[in-house]
Design an enzyme around this catalytic site. Structure first.
Site, short mmCIF file in Angstrom:
data_model
loop_
_atom_site.label_atom_id
_atom_site.label_comp_id
_atom_site.label_asym_id
_atom_site.label_seq_id
_atom_site.Cartn_x
_atom_site.Cartn_y
_atom_site.Cartn_z
N ARG A 69 0.80 -1.05 0.04
CA ARG A 69 -0.09 -0.03 -0.03
C ARG A 69 0.80 1.23 0.08
NH1 ARG A 69 -1.97 2.12 4.41
NH2 ARG A 69 -2.23 0.28 5.54
N TYR A 122 -15.83 15.42 -17.08
CA TYR A 122 -16.20 14.04 -17.23
C TYR A 122 -17.24 14.08 -16.07
CZ TYR A 122 -15.73 9.02 -16.40
OH TYR A 122 -16.21 7.67 -16.19
N ASP A 205 -7.04 17.70 -15.96
CA ASP A 205 -7.29 16.33 -16.40
C ASP A 205 -6.74 16.40 -17.71
OD1 ASP A 205 -8.07 14.07 -17.33
OD2 ASP A 205 -10.03 14.10 -16.04
N LYS A 230 -7.78 5.22 -20.13
CA LYS A 230 -7.89 5.52 -21.51
C LYS A 230 -6.63 5.32 -22.51
CE LYS A 230 -11.89 6.26 -19.86
NZ LYS A 230 -12.21 7.71 -19.30
C1 LIG Z 1 -12.56 8.21 -17.86
C2 LIG Z 1 -12.36 9.55 -17.52
C3 LIG Z 1 -12.21 9.63 -16.14
C4 LIG Z 1 -12.40 8.69 -15.05
O1 LIG Z 1 -11.62 7.84 -15.08
P1 LIG Z 1 -11.91 6.12 -14.79
O2 LIG Z 1 -10.56 5.62 -14.84
O3 LIG Z 1 -12.84 5.70 -15.24
O4 LIG Z 1 -12.07 6.31 -13.12
C5 LIG Z 1 -11.89 11.00 -15.75
N1 LIG Z 1 -11.72 12.07 -16.74
C6 LIG Z 1 -11.85 11.76 -17.93
C7 LIG Z 1 -11.51 13.01 -18.96
C8 LIG Z 1 -12.29 10.55 -18.21
O5 LIG Z 1 -12.52 10.44 -19.93
#
Ligand SMILES: *Cc1c(COP(=O)(O)O)cnc(C)c1O
Length: 416
Positions: A69, A122, A205, A230
């Site tokens: 952890r 998101y 992000d 992604k």
């Molecule tokens: C998918 C996504 C998230 C969330 O990510 P997870 O891995 O599904 O928790 C956050 N920001 C963007 C722009 C995303 O496309």
């Protein structure tokens, strides 16, 4: 020997891994272990002193392995490799993008603070901001993406809460319309409200364009977060997240991660290391395919409007064009378009579309299509959706690595 700076893509197969520590294995093994054996009691004591910040690391001292952890070789090597793309001091990987995002917000926001955030974000992030943070007494204020810093500054000033500003958070390009936000402009606003007691972090992000085509830390962002699910993962087979930034801020993020316990597991980290080896070739192929698809769509009689970064020009949108040139090295691989008609026509198209998979998510090797109005953005109010151009006729595509002529063929057939 002369010092040479190798490109990140040249280092993804080897960086930070010492084969001699793993029986000569060319690839980093999966360290599927919860805990690590200390050589001596003195060594265990020294590791804990560093881990708990009881004293500074010696010049040649590294944080020893204690418990998965806190740290694990797969996570550490993955984190070191991710740092190379963004030019970050440090990285922490998480079990999801949402866990990276929520950990950053919980670490840097306190009751009474104001979070200023770009809309849309998101859906999961939007829910966390609007419904979870207020439970802790945190105020939130949205600003529309695609607007210059003066407009954002005005929204903040008119809110009457500007003195409480504690974080600026954004996604650029925004999903699903590809509207852009000026990162350096947001940093100027943050600096304007900084004081001797607070340093307002700008958090980006970077899931849509990173880590290949956009490096927000170089434009003034303090922290970058990713859904590694992604492009970084890239194969639709793992959920993961990451956060990167300076040593000072990342120490705070990493410490909260230790106590929330939402770090990625070794198997997830191993999958992401494998994915990083092909990150650049995948993303470049995806961007090249997206250009072919976008050009086909824009000339199609059944298509009303295409939202694609490659179609910004100094004439049709001088401000967004200048932000694109400054912040991005590619037009990306995400395309949205308005089909002529409405939801009925969009659904007919999606139901007839071959080769693409009808699914949410993005950035993977396979091309995906979805309907933001009734799927990824269905949680938003109708007014909010209309304000940013999400209607029944909007379709979002994430372009994969298939032969672009096959993608165009499939789209053409479904539009017929
Ligand atoms: C998918 C996504 C998230 C969330 O990510 P997870 O891995 O599904 O928790 C956050 N920001 C963007 C722009 C995303 O496309």
């Amino acid at each position: 020997m002369e010092k040479h700076n190798f490109s990140p893509e040249s280092l993804m197969m080897s960086y930070g891994y010492k084969a001699e520590l793993s029986e000569g294995a060319i690839k980093c093994p999966i360290f599927q272990t919860s805990t690590f054996v200390f050589k001596t009691a003195e060594e265990g004591k020294a590791f804990f002193e560093i881990a708990y910040g009881k004293r500074d690391k010696g010049p040649a001292e590294e944080l020893g392995l204690i418990y998965s952890r806190v740290n694990n070789p797969d996570l550490e090597i993955l984190e070191n490799r991710l740092c190379l793309w963004d030019g970050a001091d440090e990285c922490a990987v998480f079990e999801s993008g949402m866990s990276a995002i929520s950990t950053v917000m919980l670490e840097f926001l306190r009751p009474g603070d104001l979070l200023l955030f770009g809309c849309p974000v998101y859906g999961g992030t939007d829910h966390f901001i609007r419904h979870v943070l207020p439970r802790f007494g945190i105020k939130v204020l949205g600003f529309p993406t695609g607007k210059p810093k003066e407009a954002i500054r005005e929204i903040l000033a008119n809110s009457g809460m500007a003195d409480k500003l504690a974080m600026i958070y954004m996604e650029t390009p925004a999903n699903p319309t590809n509207a852009l936000t000026d990162i350096a402009g947001c940093k100027e606003i943050a600096i304007q409200y900084n004081s001797s007691e607070k340093n307002i972090p700008v958090v980006v992000d970077n899931t849509y364009m990173g880590p290949l085509w956009s490096h927000p830390l170089k434009h003034g962002a303090d922290l970058v977060v990713y859904s590694a699910t992604k492009y970084i993962g890239g194969h639709s087979d793992v959920i993961a997240g990451a956060c990167l930034g300076s040593k000072e801020l990342m120490t705070r993020v990493r410490t909260l991660r230790t106590f929330l316990g939402n770090m990625a597991g070794p198997w997830t980290a191993w999958l992401l290391m494998r994915s990083l080896e092909t990150l650049k070739v995948r993303m470049e192929a995806q961007a090249a395919g997206a250009r072919v698809v976008a050009e086909f769509l824009v000339n199609h009689p059944k298509v009303e409007k295409v939202y694609y970064l490659g179609f910004l020009t100094p004439e049709n949108d001088p401000w967004q064009y200048s932000i694109h040139k400054k912040q991005y090295s590619s037009d990306g691989a995400m395309i949205s378009f308005d089909i002529k008609g409405g939801e009925k026509e969009a659904f007919e198209f999606l139901n007839r579309l071959k080769l693409f998979k009808l699914a949410v998510s993005l950035g993977s090797t396979e091309s995906l299509a979805q309907h933001p109005d009734t799927m990824t953005h269905s949680d938003m109010s109708v007014e909010d959706k209309l304000a940013i151009g999400i209607t029944g006729k909007l379709v979002r595509l994430s372009i994969g690595i298939e032969n672009p002529s096959d993608l165009v063929y499939a789209i053409g057939k479904a539009l017929e």
